[in-house]
Design an enzyme around this catalytic site. Structure first.
Site, short mmCIF file in Angstrom:
data_model
loop_
_atom_site.label_atom_id
_atom_site.label_comp_id
_atom_site.label_asym_id
_atom_site.label_seq_id
_atom_site.Cartn_x
_atom_site.Cartn_y
_atom_site.Cartn_z
N TYR A 146 0.81 -1.22 0.00
CA TYR A 146 0.00 0.00 0.00
C TYR A 146 0.85 1.27 0.00
O TYR A 146 0.40 2.32 -0.45
CB TYR A 146 -0.91 0.04 1.23
CG TYR A 146 -2.16 -0.77 1.11
CD1 TYR A 146 -2.12 -2.15 1.00
CD2 TYR A 146 -3.40 -0.14 1.11
CE1 TYR A 146 -3.28 -2.89 0.90
CE2 TYR A 146 -4.57 -0.88 1.00
CZ TYR A 146 -4.51 -2.25 0.90
OH TYR A 146 -5.66 -2.97 0.80
N LYS A 195 3.58 -15.45 2.94
CA LYS A 195 3.79 -16.20 1.69
C LYS A 195 5.28 -16.52 1.65
O LYS A 195 6.01 -16.07 0.77
CB LYS A 195 3.32 -15.36 0.49
CG LYS A 195 3.32 -16.08 -0.84
CD LYS A 195 2.23 -17.13 -0.97
CE LYS A 195 2.39 -17.92 -2.27
NZ LYS A 195 1.42 -19.05 -2.36
N ASP A 227 -2.52 -18.51 0.95
CA ASP A 227 -3.53 -19.20 0.13
C ASP A 227 -4.20 -20.30 0.93
O ASP A 227 -5.42 -20.50 0.86
CB ASP A 227 -2.95 -19.71 -1.20
CG ASP A 227 -1.60 -20.41 -1.05
OD1 ASP A 227 -1.05 -20.43 0.07
OD2 ASP A 227 -1.10 -20.95 -2.06
N ASP A 251 -6.12 -7.23 4.17
CA ASP A 251 -7.25 -6.61 3.46
C ASP A 251 -8.14 -7.71 2.86
O ASP A 251 -9.36 -7.71 3.03
CB ASP A 251 -6.71 -5.70 2.35
CG ASP A 251 -7.83 -5.08 1.54
OD1 ASP A 251 -8.82 -4.64 2.14
OD2 ASP A 251 -7.73 -5.06 0.30
N ASP A 255 -12.02 -9.35 4.37
CA ASP A 255 -13.30 -9.39 3.63
C ASP A 255 -13.87 -10.80 3.64
O ASP A 255 -15.08 -11.01 3.79
CB ASP A 255 -13.10 -8.96 2.16
CG ASP A 255 -13.37 -7.48 1.97
OD1 ASP A 255 -13.18 -6.71 2.92
OD2 ASP A 255 -13.78 -7.09 0.85
#
Ligand code: IPM
Ligand code: MG
Length: 366
Positions: A146, A195, A227, A251, A255
């Site tokens: 970001y 990751k 993942d 983020d 959700d």
């Protein structure tokens, strides 16, 4: 207590849901003898319309001087709104990122909890969520992709876009400490998400998190690749207590976590720095498609106000009272449209209500 709260109603459904959160806060203030002074500032599209930029330095100054900030949501429809035909650094989201960065709000807490009453709104099969789940995502909020260097330019005649993902040891350490501190007040389990099989930033992340874990021998730490975490969230959400992760992964995963609580309209959040100051906002967006219709779910904003009382003002009783009121109203069968069961014959008596009625009902239970 006297508090100075800055409100940022923002865009879309923001003003509608912030009004309900204020209604509930005012009821708390009346009952417990607190005095709240509110001041509004503009951010996002609302600010672009007036000042041509999504957050002025003057507005930041006002926010900084407050004890806490209550935020609705910002942004509009990216394909139709004029706010998205200007330079990226002047668009609504840039205002939110500027607020987070200038106020050093590095820790974003997003609790995702399945209310018994909302099991039918959860898209997962009943046997997956029959015992509910209760997790909190601790998301790093001022670093990573970001805030890395970015550009789009032609290199050797080929249009090339660049985004940079970097993390310093210091940035990882402070959010990891927040994650472990949060776990100490809960079920003492941290799942650190990265990751590590691909990214250098994740390899440093894992090393620093392990180092911080040594100071918290009571907390059990597991690492999970992002993942796999996305998959585990829908396969067995009950396994999670604290999910500790970097900005972009947080983020996306938040959700996903919000959706399995029944609706993104249920998920509050707190963005904190290392003082008592915080910005409190629903995790969901501005929902321009339903703005102005009076049907938005105000619960995420109301629960964000409860988080404000807890984290910025140490008012655990008052915060708990708001949370209990939300639960009572749900158990009495009141639902906004997003959490209204599709097949209501299956679920006893449920009553669909609008934004204002939901806010009033919750306030009346205080
Ligand atoms: C969130 C939102 C923001 C983010 C957007 C509006 C920039 O999606 O708070 O999760 O990506 O952080
Ligand atoms: Mg998001």
């Amino acid at each position: 207590m006297n508090f100075n709260i800055v409100c940022i109603p923002g865009d879309g459904i923001g003003p509608e849901i912030v009004a309900e959160a204020k209604k509930v806060l005012n009821k708390i203030a009346e009952k417990y003898g607190h005095n709240i002074a509110y001041k509004d500032i503009l951010m996002g599209g609302a600010s672009i319309d007036v000042y041509g930029e999504p957050l002025t330095d003057e507005a930041i100054k006002v926010a900084k001087a407050a004890d806490a900030v209550l935020l609705g949501s910002i942004g509009g429809n990216a394909s139709t709104s004029p706010w998205y035909r200007i330079a990226p650094e002047l668009r609504p989201e840039a205002g939110l990122l500027k607020l987070r960065k200038t106020l050093n709000l590095f820790a974003n807490l997003r609790p995702a909890y399945l209310y018994e009453e909302l099991q039918e709104a959860c898209p997962l099969r009943e046997n997956v969520v029959s015992d509910g789940f209760d997790m909190i995502i601790v998301r790093e909020l001022t670093g990573g992709l970001y805030f890395g260097e970015r550009s789009t330019r032609e290199i050797n005649g080929i249009l090339t876009a660049l985004d940079t993902l970097s993390y310093t040891e210091k940035e990882i350490r402070r959010i990891a400490v927040k994650g472990f501190e949060t776990a100490m007040k809960r079920r003492k389990k941290v799942t650190s998400v990265d990751k590590v099989n691909v990214l250098d930033s994740s390899r440093l992340w894992r090393k620093v998190v392990e180092d911080v874990a040594r100071d918290y021998p009571e907390v059990s730490l597991e690492h999970m690749i992002v993942d796999n975490c996305a998959m585990q969230l829908v396969k067995n959400p009950k396994q999670f207590d604290v999910i500790l992760t970097e900005n972009m992964f947080g983020d996306i995963l938040s959700d996903e976590a919000s959706m399995i609580t029944g609706s993104i309209g249920m998920l509050p959040s707190a963005s904190l720095n290392d003082t008592k100051f915080g910005v409190y906002e629903p995790s969901g967006g501005s929902a321009p498609d339903i703005a102005g219709k009076g049907i938005a779910n105000p619960i995420a904003a109301i629960l964000s106000a409860a988080m404000m009382l807890r984290y910025s003002f140490d008012l655990e009783n008052e915060a708990g009272e708001i949370e209990t009121a939300v639960k009572q109203v749900l158990s009495e069968g009141y639902r906004t449209v997003d959490i209204f069961p599709q097949d209501k014959s299956q679920y006893g008596v449920v009553k669909q209500v609008d934004t204002e009625t939901m806010g009033s009902l919750i306030a009346e239970h205080i």
